[in-house]
Design a protein around this motif. Structure first.
Motif, short mmCIF file in Angstrom:
data_model
loop_
_atom_site.label_atom_id
_atom_site.label_comp_id
_atom_site.label_asym_id
_atom_site.label_seq_id
_atom_site.Cartn_x
_atom_site.Cartn_y
_atom_site.Cartn_z
N GLN A 77 0.83 -1.20 0.00
CA GLN A 77 0.00 0.00 0.00
C GLN A 77 0.86 1.25 0.00
O GLN A 77 2.03 1.22 0.41
N GLN A 96 -3.68 11.77 -5.46
CA GLN A 96 -3.86 11.13 -6.74
C GLN A 96 -4.15 12.09 -7.88
O GLN A 96 -3.40 12.17 -8.85
N THR A 105 -9.90 14.78 -5.65
CA THR A 105 -9.78 13.71 -4.65
C THR A 105 -9.01 14.25 -3.44
O THR A 105 -8.50 15.37 -3.46
N CYS A 155 -5.07 9.75 0.23
CA CYS A 155 -5.65 8.53 0.75
C CYS A 155 -4.66 7.37 0.63
O CYS A 155 -3.59 7.51 0.04
N SER A 203 -3.85 3.76 -0.97
CA SER A 203 -4.23 3.04 -2.18
C SER A 203 -3.29 1.84 -2.37
O SER A 203 -2.18 1.82 -1.85
N ARG A 256 0.69 0.76 -7.35
CA ARG A 256 0.53 0.61 -8.79
C ARG A 256 1.85 0.89 -9.51
O ARG A 256 1.83 1.29 -10.67
#
Length: 382
Positions: free
Chosen positions: A357, A362, A366, A369, A371, A374
């Motif tokens: 994580q 982002q 938004t 947070c 996430s 990726r």
């Protein structure tokens, strides 16, 4: 007694070692709150969809009400025209009746009998009959028209009443949905506040654990300050004999500057300072819920992705570049990511916090947070 002292030393050593264990980068246990928040958000979305459908129905209903109103107005106008026509017909009939009364019933018979020929007599009789037939037909037509128009008007008024009842019902549903959405939105905000508070407390607890671990490590270092041999005995330090001053040697030849290889492989590599890494992670947790602002560098107000990573490193006393490419080339690329590393992908950076994580800013619209990771490139500065 000797055995007892050995046991006490063993226990003390075990306790000390447990205190200086490598700290764990724990994230706050907010999974339950996150699930509640997600469920509440889904419910809000569903309610908003219902409200949107209801508003569409209300719009259609308003159009129907307008159409019905126009039809009622048209029917009323037709009724007024029929009544005016009937009134005029009635006035004409009164004139004819008055004429026939003044002339007497015999006048019509006399005109027929005084006709010069049979054809003229029949024509006069037919004329009188046509007048009576015309008046009767006009009266029947008027009654039929009035009945049709009044029936139509009654039907339209009933339809109008039904539509108005539907409108009242829709308005009540709209009020109920709006109140429910407002309540659920407040619930989402409350859950989000609880999540932020849990994250803040977790960061404080982690900093306290880190402080205790560092304090324990310092105490251990002080306790072993005299140095111990591998055999378990303490050997006295032999004073160093002053050596002969070294003869100045040939100065080292300056080394050729290294040519950068892969981005960030060796440039500005970190020293493995877990305290700094933990400070980076702790700082990232404090920004959860802060809005994304393009070009933002103000914590607790608005940050973009590289602004977040730059500020978090600054809280650990580490200065890094402002944009993602500078942050890639300025650190040490690593293949074993640890919490506190930068998770990098072209055009985007985040703070890796472990367990697959990362904390990220982002995109516009938004908030910062947690996430799933990726990226496949990690850069370390600590």
């Amino acid at each position: 007694m000797k055995m007892k002292r050995v046991c006490n030393m063993f226990v003390a050593t075990a306790l000390t070692c447990s205190m200086i264990a490598v700290p764990v980068f724990a994230a706050p246990n907010t999974s339950g709150l996150e699930e509640q928040k997600k469920a509440a958000e889904n419910e809000v979305n569903s309610l908003q969809s219902q409200l949107s459908t209801l508003m569409s129905k209300m719009t259609d209903l308003q159009n129907q009400l307008i159409t019905k109103g126009e039809e009622i107005t048209k029917a009323e106008k037709q009724l007024e025209e029929a009544q005016a026509k009937e009134k005029q017909q009635y006035e004409d009939m009164k004139l004819r009746i008055k004429y026939m009364y003044e002339e007497g019933d015999g006048s019509a018979v006399e005109r027929i009998l005084s006709s010069g020929s049979i054809a003229e007599m029949l024509s006069q009789a037919e004329y009188v009959q046509k007048i009576h037939t015309y008046d009767r037909n006009m009266l029947d037509e008027y009654v039929e028209t009035v009945n049709e128009v009044e029936e139509l008007k009654t039907t339209l008024e009933e339809d109008m009443n039904k539509l108005e009842d539907m409108q009242t019902e829709y308005e009540a549903q709209q009020t109920e949905l709006s109140n429910t959405i407002e309540s659920k939105s407040a619930e989402v905000e409350n859950l989000d506040a609880q999540i932020q508070e849990a994250a803040r407390k977790a960061a404080e607890e982690e900093r306290e654990r880190q402080r205790l671990a560092e304090e324990a490590a310092k105490n251990e270092s002080a306790n072993n300050g005299g140095g111990t041999s591998n055999g378990g005995g303490t050997a006295p330090n032999t004073p160093e004999t002053p050596g002969t001053p070294e003869t100045p040697g040939t100065p080292d030849t300056p080394s050729t500057p290294e040519t950068p290889s892969d981005p960030g492989n060796n440039g500005g590599g970190g020293s493995g300072n877990t305290s700094a890494a933990q400070a980076i992670v702790n700082a990232a947790w404090t920004q959860i819920g802060v809005p994304y602002v393009w070009g933002g560098t103000t914590p607790y107000v608005g940050l973009d992705c590289s602004g977040l990573t730059q500020w978090c490193h600054a809280q650990a006393g580490i200065s890094i570049g402002r944009v993602d490419t500078d942050q890639l080339y300025g650190g040490q690329r690593v293949s074993d990511p640890q919490p506190g590393d930068i998770a990098w992908t072209p055009g985007h950076v985040a703070i890796y916090i472990g367990n697959g994580q990362m904390i990220e800013a982002q995109q516009p619209g938004t908030t910062i947070c947690v996430s799933p990771v990726r990226v496949s490139v990690y850069v370390r500065y600590w």
